[in-house]
Design an enzyme around this catalytic site. Structure first.
Site, mmCIF file in Angstrom:
data_model
loop_
_atom_site.group_PDB
_atom_site.id
_atom_site.type_symbol
_atom_site.label_atom_id
_atom_site.label_comp_id
_atom_site.label_asym_id
_atom_site.label_seq_id
_atom_site.Cartn_x
_atom_site.Cartn_y
_atom_site.Cartn_z
ATOM 1 N N LYS A 257 0.845 -1.284 0.120
ATOM 2 C CA LYS A 257 -0.069 0.023 -0.238
ATOM 3 C C LYS A 257 0.845 1.234 -0.080
ATOM 4 O O LYS A 257 2.039 1.135 0.810
ATOM 5 C CB LYS A 257 -0.916 -0.038 1.268
ATOM 6 C CG LYS A 257 -2.227 -1.054 1.206
ATOM 7 C CD LYS A 257 -2.961 -1.103 2.337
ATOM 8 C CE LYS A 257 -4.085 -2.042 2.347
ATOM 9 N NZ LYS A 257 -4.946 -1.793 1.172
ATOM 10 N N ARG B 43 -10.456 -11.664 0.648
ATOM 11 C CA ARG B 43 -11.420 -12.307 -0.254
ATOM 12 C C ARG B 43 -10.854 -14.022 -0.298
ATOM 13 O O ARG B 43 -11.593 -14.735 -0.336
ATOM 14 C CB ARG B 43 -11.801 -11.843 -1.651
ATOM 15 C CG ARG B 43 -10.518 -11.942 -2.485
ATOM 16 C CD ARG B 43 -10.981 -10.724 -3.824
ATOM 17 N NE ARG B 43 -11.024 -9.569 -3.439
ATOM 18 C CZ ARG B 43 -11.440 -8.202 -4.240
ATOM 19 N NH1 ARG B 43 -11.702 -8.587 -5.639
ATOM 20 N NH2 ARG B 43 -11.191 -7.217 -3.894
HETATM 21 N N1 BES Z 1 -8.398 -4.174 3.664
HETATM 22 C C1 BES Z 1 -8.554 -3.515 2.312
HETATM 23 C C2 BES Z 1 -9.873 -2.577 2.109
HETATM 24 C C3 BES Z 1 -10.052 -1.389 2.891
HETATM 25 C C4 BES Z 1 -9.461 -0.295 2.611
HETATM 26 C C5 BES Z 1 -10.332 -1.616 4.188
HETATM 27 C C6 BES Z 1 -9.862 0.666 3.338
HETATM 28 C C7 BES Z 1 -10.835 -0.611 5.086
HETATM 29 C C8 BES Z 1 -10.329 0.904 4.441
HETATM 30 C C9 BES Z 1 -8.426 -4.602 1.256
HETATM 31 O O1 BES Z 1 -7.763 -5.791 1.526
HETATM 32 C C10 BES Z 1 -7.991 -4.209 0.042
HETATM 33 O O2 BES Z 1 -6.701 -3.604 0.094
HETATM 34 N N2 BES Z 1 -8.564 -4.072 -1.208
HETATM 35 C C11 BES Z 1 -8.261 -3.268 -2.272
HETATM 36 C C12 BES Z 1 -8.686 -4.381 -3.433
HETATM 37 C C13 BES Z 1 -8.278 -4.038 -4.685
HETATM 38 C C14 BES Z 1 -6.667 -4.465 -4.622
HETATM 39 C C15 BES Z 1 -8.841 -4.937 -5.788
HETATM 40 C C16 BES Z 1 -8.827 -2.042 -2.387
HETATM 41 O O3 BES Z 1 -10.072 -1.821 -1.839
HETATM 42 O O4 BES Z 1 -8.253 -1.211 -2.861
HETATM 43 ZN ZN ZN Z 2 -5.726 -5.500 1.132
#
Ligand code: BES
Ligand code: ZN
Ligand code: ZN
Length: 494
Positions: free
Chosen positions: A273, A347
């Site tokens: 991230k 997921r």
């Molecule tokens: N844990 C995150 C989602 C999230 C984002 C939770 C902000 C709480 C606050 C999840 O694992 C994630 O990183 N999702 C990605 C998915 C993408 C790579 C398809 C996202 O939402 O950007």
């Molecule tokens: Zn994630």
């Protein structure tokens, strides 16, 4: 905190609150009943202060022996359970400025429209307890906020039995919510998979009708949970797979599984991230926290169904051993998943925890997951997205969320979008081939692991699991404990 319910005047309270409607006539009537000698003076002061009963407006009546406070509710006709929760929160926030030991509330002025005193007691207890919450255990004592030292709460009501019944229920619901808040707020350095498992063991110790199985890596391997193992493999913290079972005293009417996403820290993995995207990722176990918070009080709520709590806890970390984009893993049902992006890890772990839940022969499954940033784009920060293959379950969850004052919105599960998750090399891919509708495609990914005859609902709680700004009078910044009360209300009505 001692609850005293009285039919007539509560002289013992140092401060007495009157929730008032936004209605001049009713304000007038109320003041008339409070036998002030100089009524005109009181009305003049109220008018001068422009107190009309707007939500959050507070008017302290001219001095008498007891401090009397009028609290605006903003409502014109009647008060809902949610109004009372917020009133209770407003009262606590007011008291944070003073040291009051004996507090009174007149609930007879404006009861709920339907005179449901049980719900009234429950709502006030929830609002009180949740508004008092603060996560300040890491602060030095002199920096902590003044703790409210309430000793007695006097309630003016002529239905003491009902009020107290609701009150006790509200206290349990708040307690479960607060445990979930604490777990979400705890830094990831402490809140590891091992720590989560310890919390589960503590719950078992305190409740004789709850049992737990905690599986380690060797056992998880034996079960064939390669997807879950894949997400875990970059981390130095040992994974823990948590399976709790609550059994009612009488023969269970049905079996339900609650599956929580339990990523104790989501760095993104090798798809790390960027910017401040990682800053709050200790909250990625909020689904698990909701399940554990709920289990901590389930024996007091006594649902008639058997409830399974299932959490595949691990971290998502980058390292030399981490899962790589392009890798392919199989879940315990034998479905292969192409890892398009290691940050879509929730997921992938759920592919195994949902499979495990169904292997227990359970036909009603609800999962809670901080799954996508996309759900926040769609619904904003306060709403959970609800996805379900079952109309009845979906309707029930919407109803109980509304009752619990937890915001939720039903989202579509369009089957024609399934192709967006297709992979060229595996049965499915963990990221879709479009950037639109990310909360939906994530939910559709999960649905691929749900068997035909299983009623399933998925709650994407990425938004409401954590409050960046206070949501209402009883939900401040930090972990919210979202879902505990909705699901407990649902379970106890099954
Ligand atoms: N844990 C995150 C989602 C999230 C984002 C939770 C902000 C709480 C606050 C999840 O694992 C994630 O990183 N999702 C990605 C998915 C993408 C790579 C398809 C996202 O939402 O950007
Ligand atoms: Zn994630
Ligand atoms: Zn995540």
């Amino acid at each position: 905190m001692n609850l005293v319910i009285k039919k007539t005047d509560i002289d013992e309270a140092e401060i007495l609150f009157y929730p008032v409607l936004k209605d001049q006539q009713s304000i007038h009537r109320l003041v008339k009943n409070l036998d002030y000698e100089d009524q005109k003076l009181v009305f003049d002061k109220i008018a001068k202060a422009k107190f009309v009963g707007n939500k959050g407006q507070i008017f302290t009546m001219p001095d008498v022996e007891q401090t009397v406070v009028l609290l605006g509710t903003g409502q014109e006709k009647k008060l809902s359970m949610q109004d009372w929760r917020e009133i209770a929160g407003d009262i606590i926030n007011y008291l944070k400025k003073f040291e009051v030991k004996n507090l009174g509330i007149d609930t007879t002025t404006w009861l709920r429209g339907n005179n449901d005193i049980v719900s009234l007691g429950q709502a006030i207890a929830e609002g009180f307890e949740l508004a008092r919450y603060d996560f300040d255990s890491y602060k030095q004592e002199d920096e902590q906020k003044i703790k409210i030292k309430l000793e007695n709460i006097f309630i003016l009501s002529d239905k003491a039995v009902q009020f107290r019944k609701g009150w006790d229920m509200g206290l349990f619901l708040a307690e479960g919510t607060i445990l979930a808040r604490d777990m979400v707020n705890e830094p990831a350095g402490v809140m590891t998979p091992t720590f989560l498992a310890k919390q589960a063991e503590q719950i078992v110790k305190n409740n004789k009708n709850i049992t737990a199985k905690i599986l380690d890596k060797t056992e998880v391997k034996k079960l064939g949970m390669e997807a879950y193992l894949g997400v875990d493999q970059g981390s130095n913290e040992p994974l823990k797979f948590i399976h709790l079972v609550y059994k009612p005293v009488a023969k269970a009417k049905d079996k339900v599984a609650l599956v929580g996403k339990g990523i104790t820290f989501d760095s993104g993995g090798l798809n790390i991230k960027v910017g401040d995207g990682m800053a709050q990722m200790k909250i990625d176990m909020a689904g698990a926290a909701t399940v554990l918070g709920l289990f901590s009080v389930i024996s007091q709520i006594k649902p008639k169904v058997e409830v399974h709590g299932i959490i595949a806890a691990c971290e998502n970390m980058p390292s030399g051993t981490a899962l790589k984009p392009g890798d392919i893993v199989k879940n315990m049902q034998g479905k292969s998943i192409e890892i398009g992006n290691t940050d879509a890890e929730g997921r992938v772990t759920l592919a195994d925890s949902l499979a495990y839940a169904q292997k227990q022969g359970i036909k009603k499954v609800v999962d809670l997951a901080t799954l996508t940033g996309a759900v926040m784009i769609a619904l904003g920060p306060d709403y959970a997205g609800l996805f379900s293959n079952d109309e009845k379950m979906s309707k029930q969850l919407l109803k109980y969320a509304d009752q619990a004052g937890e915001k939720i919105w039903a989202m579509p599960l369009p089957q024609e979008y399934r192709k967006l998750n297709e992979s060229l090399v595996a049965d499915i891919r963990n990221i879709p081939n479009t950037r639109y509708g990310g909360a939906i495609t994530a939910a559709l990914f999960l649905q691929e692991f749900i068997e035909e005859n299983v009623a399933w609902a998925h709650l994407d709680i990425a938004g409401p699991a954590y409050a960046e700004k206070p949501v209402n009078s009883y939900t401040g910044v930090g972990g919210v404990g979202y879902g505990v009360r909705t699901l407990l209300e649902w379970l106890r009505n099954l």
